[in-house]
Design an enzyme around this catalytic site. Structure first.
Site, mmCIF file in Angstrom:
data_model
loop_
_atom_site.group_PDB
_atom_site.id
_atom_site.type_symbol
_atom_site.label_atom_id
_atom_site.label_comp_id
_atom_site.label_asym_id
_atom_site.label_seq_id
_atom_site.Cartn_x
_atom_site.Cartn_y
_atom_site.Cartn_z
ATOM 1 N N LEU A 1 -10.836 -16.546 -35.827
ATOM 2 C CA LEU A 1 -11.151 -17.950 -36.084
ATOM 3 C C LEU A 1 -11.316 -18.219 -37.583
ATOM 4 C CD1 LEU A 1 -13.810 -18.349 -33.280
ATOM 5 C CD2 LEU A 1 -11.592 -19.504 -33.329
ATOM 6 N N SER B 1 -14.209 -16.560 -39.745
ATOM 7 C CA SER B 1 -14.644 -15.315 -39.094
ATOM 8 C C SER B 1 -14.804 -14.185 -40.110
ATOM 9 C CB SER B 1 -13.634 -14.909 -38.018
ATOM 10 O OG SER B 1 -12.364 -14.699 -38.601
ATOM 11 N N SER C 1 -3.609 -17.179 -36.709
ATOM 12 C CA SER C 1 -2.638 -16.783 -35.677
ATOM 13 C C SER C 1 -3.260 -16.802 -34.270
ATOM 14 C CB SER C 1 -2.004 -15.422 -35.983
ATOM 15 O OG SER C 1 -2.933 -14.485 -36.471
ATOM 16 N N ASN D 1 -9.239 0.526 3.365
ATOM 17 C CA ASN D 1 -8.982 0.914 4.757
ATOM 18 C C ASN D 1 -9.515 2.322 5.078
ATOM 19 O OD1 ASN D 1 -7.987 0.628 7.345
ATOM 20 N ND2 ASN D 1 -5.905 1.255 6.800
ATOM 21 N N GLY E 1 0.868 -1.161 0.000
ATOM 22 C CA GLY E 1 0.000 0.000 0.000
ATOM 23 C C GLY E 1 0.904 1.209 0.000
#
Lengths: 306, 613
Positions: free
Chosen positions: B444, B447, B517, B144, B11
Site C-alpha cells: 500500500l 507501507s 502494483s 468416509n 475420490g
C-alpha cells in the site's frame, strides 16, 4: 410470472430448454449436414418444439428422418404424417427394403429383426443421404450405458460407438470436428429426465400420440407384457386371448415389442402425476432390451443403434 | 435454493464413491423398483455380500465392470421433495484425470471422498486442483469409512484439519466436512447414532440446502452463435453468458467495438422485454453493422481483443504437446488457428510445484503461452467464465486435445522476433561480479516500500553490487507521465516498469523497484516479463490502518475526501500476493529493523540459482 409457469418452477425447464437450444444451434452452425431422427415419440415431439424455438423466426433448417420398420403402431404413422403436413416439415421416411422382402417379423425374429430393421436401416439411411450430424432424443436417465454417453457421440464410418474413447466434453464448448466418413450423434435432451419431458409437454401444451393416454385397448398378456393387438399380423399363441384393458404406453416403438401399462391417466396433468410416482425406469417396458441381458443396450449402441 | 444442483463426486479408487452415491439413492428412496430388485438379485447370487453392492448402480459399462473401476463419467438424475440433483460420478484413478475435468466443467459443487483411515492423500489435492481449474468453488468433503475407525472423533478431527489446510490453498466459496460411512449409511441420508459428537447436517441434508448462487460477473455478455434472417430482419442468436439485456440497451459488438441499440429480444422463440443470464435468445439491433458467428455482444463491461495470452491447460490427448504446435482453439463461438508458443512450466497437481518442461503429456497441467493467428475476443477466466475458457482441437484427428482457462493477456509484440545477442545477460552480470535480479517491492501507499527500497539499495551498493532503483512515483513523472490511474493505465504502468527492469537486468544490474502494483495479474505480468528466476517479490504487508495513520503525503486524507478516485486501499482494492518470496510488516518498528529482517532473504535470493522455498 403467471400461475401456469409457477407450477413448473421446480423442474427448471427454462434452464433445460436453453441448454438444449444452445446445443442445437451449435451443431447447425458448425455441422455440415444435419438431420433430426424423428421417432414420433414424446421425446421427439419435445425435440421438435425445441428446434422450432431455436431457429425462430426461420423454419427448421434440416429434415426429419423416420426409420419405419412397418411395425409401428398405426396411430403413430398417422400422427407422423399429419404433424409433418401441418408444420410443413421436410420428412424422410426410410425402410430397409431388403429386410422387408425377407419378411422379418418382430414376433419371431427378435434380435435379428431389431438389428436389420432398426440399426442397419438407420445406418443405411444416414449413409444414403450423407448426413453428418443426427439429432436424437435419447436421455441419460433412460438406461445405464446412456448415462455415460456424451451429448455429442462420435461414430466412425461404420457408425459404431467406442465408449472407451469418448471425446472429453468441457463446459458448453462442443467439438463438432469430424474426419471424412465419421458422423456425430447428438442428444440435446441428455440432461432431461422423464419427468422433465412430461412437465415440458404440459407447460408447452405439445401434441403427442394418443397412445400415451390411458384408454380401453385390445391386449394380449404375453410373458407378463401387455401387447396391444394393433393389426391382424399378430398371431395368438395357444392359450392366449384378447382382453380389453385400460392401458397407456410409456414409450412407443414397434407394437409387438412395446408393452403397455394399466393406467387411469387420460390427460397430460394425470400422466405427469403418474410419472412423478412412477417407480420403474421406462425402458423396462421395451422388450428389446431384455434380449441380451444387462448390457444389451451398450452392445447395440456400439454397433450403431441410436 | 431452487432449481437443480449439479454435483460431481471424486475420490481415489478405494474411497467408495460409487457406494456413497448408491447409498444416497437407496436410503433416500430414490431408486426405482427395478433398480432395487436388480441390486437385491446381486446380493442373492453372492452369498458373501452383507449389504447390496451399491457401486453396481453407477458402474454402467461392461468393460468397467470387468476392471472393477469406474472409468468414465456417469450421470445420475434424482430428486427429493426439496431439490433435484444431477450427479456426475467420476473416476478416481489418476489416469483418467480428463474425465474428472469433464465432470467438473458441468458441476456446481464437488463432493470429495477422503478415507478416514488414510487421511488426505496427494490425490485429494489433485482433485481439488482440477475442480478449481474448471471453475468449481463449492466443496463438500465426505470423510468416509468412519465405521472402520470405530467412529473415533479424534481421527475425524485430525483429517478435518488436514482438509482445511489443503482446501485453503484453492479459491473457494464454501467448504463443508462431514464424517460418514457409505457402507453403513451413517450421515449419508440420516444422521448417525454412532457419531453423536458430530452436530452438523447429513450429506443429503446439506446438499438439499446449500446455496450455490450463480457468480456475479460484470456487465452483459453474449457470444453470437448464428444469424437468422426473416423478412429482411437479422436476428442475432446466442446464449447469454452473464448479466441482463433489455430492449433499448446500447450494446457493444466485438471485435469491431461498434455500438448499437437493442430493438427486440426473443427468448426461446417468444418476445420479451429483458433476458437474464443463461437464456437462449435472439436480438435485433437498430443498425446494419457487420455481425456474424464468433462476434460478442456486451454492455457495461470490457473484454480483451488481442492475439496472445497465457493460460492454464489440461492436456487430454495421447499425442503430447510440444512448443510451437498448431491447434484449433474454440472459445465461446470463435474457432481460430493458434500456436502454443511456449510451455512455461508444468504444475504438479499433487504438490502445486512448478516443473520446467518441454513437452506435456496426457493428464498433465501446465502454464502455456498461446499465440492466436488472428485477433481473439476473450477475457480472463476470473472475470468472465464463458470468455475465459477454451478447448484445443487437433487439426488432423479432430480430437479434443486440451481444455484451458485464460490467466492473463500477454502484451509482448508477437511480430518482433528476439534479436540474438552475443554478449548475454549472464556475461554482463559476471563482468560485474553478480547475478542480475529484480527485487520487486509491492504494498500500500505509505507501507514503507520506497524507504526500504532505498535502504536496501544503499546496503547492496556499499557491498560493491551494481544496482539501480526504479521508484513508481518517479517513473510516473518521466516515462509514464502519459498514464493515469484507470485500470488499463495502471496495468501499462506496471508493464513498462517491468520491461525497464528487465532491460537493466540484461545490462547486468540488480534492480530494485517500488510500486504499489496492487493487482496480482499485473504482478504476474511483471514476473513473466522479468522471468520467474530473476523476480524477487517483496510484499510490504503493513496494514491499511497503519499506512492511513502515517499518511506521509496526505494522500489518504484526499482519497477519503473523494479527491482521488481509485486510490488503492480506499476506492480500489489491493490484492494480497499469494506466494511472495519475502513478506515484511513495517508497523511498530524502525525502518532499519525491518530492513535487517529481510536482508538475509534478499542475499539468499540474489544467489545465482533461485532457491526453492
Amino acid at each position: 410470472m403467471d400461475d401456469i409457469n409457477m407450477a413448473y418452477d421446480k423442474y427448471d425447464l427454462d434452464r433445460l430448454e436453453a441448454e438444449s437450444i444452445h446445443i442445437i444451434r451449435e451443431l447447425v452452425s458448425e455441422g455440415e449436414k444435419p438431420v433430426m431422427l424423428y421417432s414420433i415419440g414424446k421425446d421427439s415431439s419435445v425435440m421438435l418444439r425445441l428446434a422450432e424455438k431455436a431457429f425462430y423466426p426461420e423454419p427448421i433448417p434440416f429434415p426429419l428422418l423416420h426409420i419405419d420398420t412397418t411395425w409401428k403402431f398405426r396411430e403413430m404413422t398417422e400422427f407422423r404424417d399429419r404433424i409433418a403436413r401441418e408444420k410443413n416439415l421436410e420428412l424422410i421416411v426410410y425402410t430397409n427394403m431388403e429386410g422387408l422382402e425377407r419378411g422379418l417379423d418382430p414376433f419371431k425374429d427378435g434380435a435379428v429383426y431389431t438389428d436389420v430393421m432398426k440399426t442397419e436401416a438407420l445406418k443405411d439411411a444416414l449413409d444414403k443421404y450423407g448426413f453428418t450430424v443426427a439429432f436424437g432424443g435419447a436421455r441419460r436417465d433412460e438406461e445405464k450405458s446412456r448415462a455415460k454417453e456424451r451429448v455429442i457421440s462420435l461414430r466412425n464410418e461404420h457408425h459404431t460407438w467406442e465408449p472407451r474413447n469418448q471425446r472429453p466434453e468441457l463446459w458448453d464448448l462442443y467439438n463438432t470436428g469430424i474426419s471424412p466418413g465419421e458422423s456425430l450423434r447428438v442428444f440435446p435432451l441428455s440432461n432431461w429426465t422423464e419427468r422433465d419431458v412430461w412437465a415440458y409437454i404440459c407447460r408447452e401444451n405439445i401434441e403427442v400420440v394418443p397412445l400415451y393416454f390411458a384408454k380401453e385397448r385390445p391386449v394380449v398378456n404375453r410373458n407378463g407384457n401387455l401387447i396391444m393387438v394393433d393389426d391382424d399380423r399378430m398371431e395368438l399363441l395357444p392359450g392366449e386371448k384378447i382382453e380389453m384393458k385400460k392401458i397407456r404406453f410409456r414409450t412407443l416403438g414397434c407394437y409387438p415389442l412395446t408393452g403397455g401399462m394399466e393406467s387411469e391417466a387420460e390427460t397430460l396433468p394425470e400422466i405427469l402425476e403418474e410419472v412423478e410416482k412412477e417407480i420403474r425406469s421406462e425402458r423396462t417396458s421395451r422388450i428389446i432390451d431384455e434380449d441380451a441381458g444387462v448390457f444389451s443396450m451398450e452392445k447395440r449402441k456400439r454397433e450403431g443403434y441410436f | 435454493m431452487s432449481g437443480v444442483l449439479k454435483i460431481m463426486t471424486c475420490g481415489s479408487v478405494d474411497d467408495g464413491k460409487s457406494t456413497l452415491i448408491g447409498r444416497l439413492l437407496y436410503d433416500g428412496g430414490m431408486l426405482s423398483i427395478d433398480q432395487k430388485e436388480s441390486l437385491e438379485r446381486e446380493v442373492a447370487t453372492d452369498t458373501q455380500m452383507e449389504t447390496p453392492d451399491f457401486s453396481l448402480l453407477m458402474d454402467g459399462l461392461s468393460f468397467e465392470r470387468e476392471q472393477g473401476i469406474t472409468i468414465d463419467v456417469a450421470y445420475r438424475y434424482f430428486a427429493t421433495d426439496r431439490r433435484s440433483f444431477i450427479v456426475a460420478d467420476t473416476p478416481g484413478h489418476e489416469e483418467y484425470t480428463r474425465n474428472m475435468a469433464v465432470a467438473a466443467s458441468s458441476s456446481d459443487l464437488a463432493v470429495l471422498l477422503v478415507d478416514a483411515n488414510k487421511g488426505v492423500l496427494t490425490q485429494t489435492r489433485r482433485h481439488l486442483m482440477i475442480c478449481s481449474m474448471m471453475g468449481i468453488s463449492h466443496y463438500v468433503f465426505a470423510v468416509n469409512k468412519m465405521d472402520v475407525s470405530d467412529y473415533d472423533p479424534d481421527i475425524f478431527r485430525s483429517v478435518k484439519e488436514d482438509i482445511e489446510g489443503v482446501a485453503g490453498e484453492f479459491p473457494h466459496s464454501s467448504v463443508m466436512i462431514i464424517p460418514v460411512s457409505a457402507l453403513r449409511g451413517d450421515n449419508v441420508v440420516k444422521g448417525s447414532g454412532k457419531m453423536e459428537w458430530y452436530k452438523g447436517p447429513s450429506l443429503l441434508e446439506y446438499l438439499e440446502t446449500v446455496e450455490t448462487d450463480v457468480r456475479k460477473e460484470e456487465g452483459f455478455v453474449m457470444p453470437v452463435q448464428r444469424i437468422a434472417r426473416s423478412e429482411g430482419i437479422r436476428y442475432l442468436q446466442g446464449s447469454t453468458a452473464c448479466g441482463e439485456v433489455r430492449r433499448g440497451d446500447e450494446v457493444c459488438i466485438w471485435p469491431g467495438r461498434q455500438s448499437a441499440v437493442v430493438e427486440s429480444i426473443s427468448e426461446a422463440g417468444s418476445e420479451v422485454g429483458a433476458a437474464g443470464s443463461g437464456k437462449a435468445v435472439a436480438l435485433t439491433i437498430d443498425r446494419d453493422i457487420d455481425v456474424s458467428r464468433g462476434h460478442v455482444i456486451t454492455s457495461n463491461t470490457e473484454l480483451i481483443c488481442s492475439s496472445m495470452f497465457q493460460a492454464t491447460v489440461l492436456w487430454m490427448d495421447e499425442q503430447p504437446l510440444t512448443a510451437g504446435k498448431k491447434y484449433l482453439l474454440k472459445l465461446a463461438t470463435q474457432t481460430i488457428n493458434v500456436s502454443v508458443v511456449r510451455i512455461k512450466y508444468e504444475i504438479d497437481p499433487d504438490t502445486g510445484k512448478h516443473i520446467s518442461k518441454n513437452r506435456l503429456c496426457k493428464n498433465e497441467i501446465a502454464r502455456v503461452d498461446i499465440l492466436c493467428h488472428e485477433d481473439l475476443v476473450y477475457d480472463t477466466f476470473d472475470r468472465h467464465r464463458v470468455m475465459g475458457r477454451f478447448i484445443l482441437i487437433d487439426k488432423i484427428t479432430k480430437g479434443t486435445a486440451a481444455c484451458g482457462t485464460v490467466a492473463h493477456q500477454l502484451r509482448r509484440a508477437d511480430n518482433i522476433s528476439l534479436q540474438p545477442q552475443d554478449v548475454t545477460r549472464k556475461l554482463r552480470g559476471e563482468a560485474l561480479g553478480q547475478t542480475p535480479k529484480t527485487i520487486w517491492f509491492t504494498g500500500l501507499s505509505g507501507s514503507g516500500k520506497s524507504t526500504m527500497a532505498n535502504r536496501v539499495e544503499k546496503i547492496l551498493a556499499s557491498e560493491g553490487r551494481h544496482t539501480m532503483i526504479l521508484d513508481g512515483d518517479n517513473i510516473r513523472l518521466g516515462i509514464n507521465r502519459d498514464l493515469g490511474f484507470n485500470e488499463y493505465d495502471r496495468t501499462e504502468n506496471i508493464r513498462r516498469i517491468a520491461e525497464i527492469a528487465k532491460l537493466m537486468n540484461d545490462a547486468g544490474l540488480i534492480v530494485i523497484t517500488a510500486a504499489i502494483s496492487p493487482f496480482s495479474s499485473d504482478r504476474q505480468i511483471a514476473r513473466d516479463i522479468i522471468g520467474e528466476d530473476s523476480f524477487i517479490e517483496v510484499y510490504v504487508s503493513t496494514p491499511l490502518e497503519v499506512c492511513e495513520n502515517r499518511d506521509v503525503k496526505g494522500l489518504y486524507r484526499k482519497a477519503k475526501a473523494g479527491e482521488i478516485p481509485n486510490f488503492t486501499g480506499i476506492g480500489s482494492p489491493y490484492e494480497i500476493p499469494e506466494n511472495p518470496e519475502i513478506t515484511v510488516d513495517t508497523s511498530g518498528k524502525a525502518i532499519d529493523e525491518s530492513v535487517s529482517e529481510i536482508m538475509p532473504a534478499i542475499r539468499k535470493y540474489l544467489l545465482a540459482e533461485k532457491p526453492s522455498i
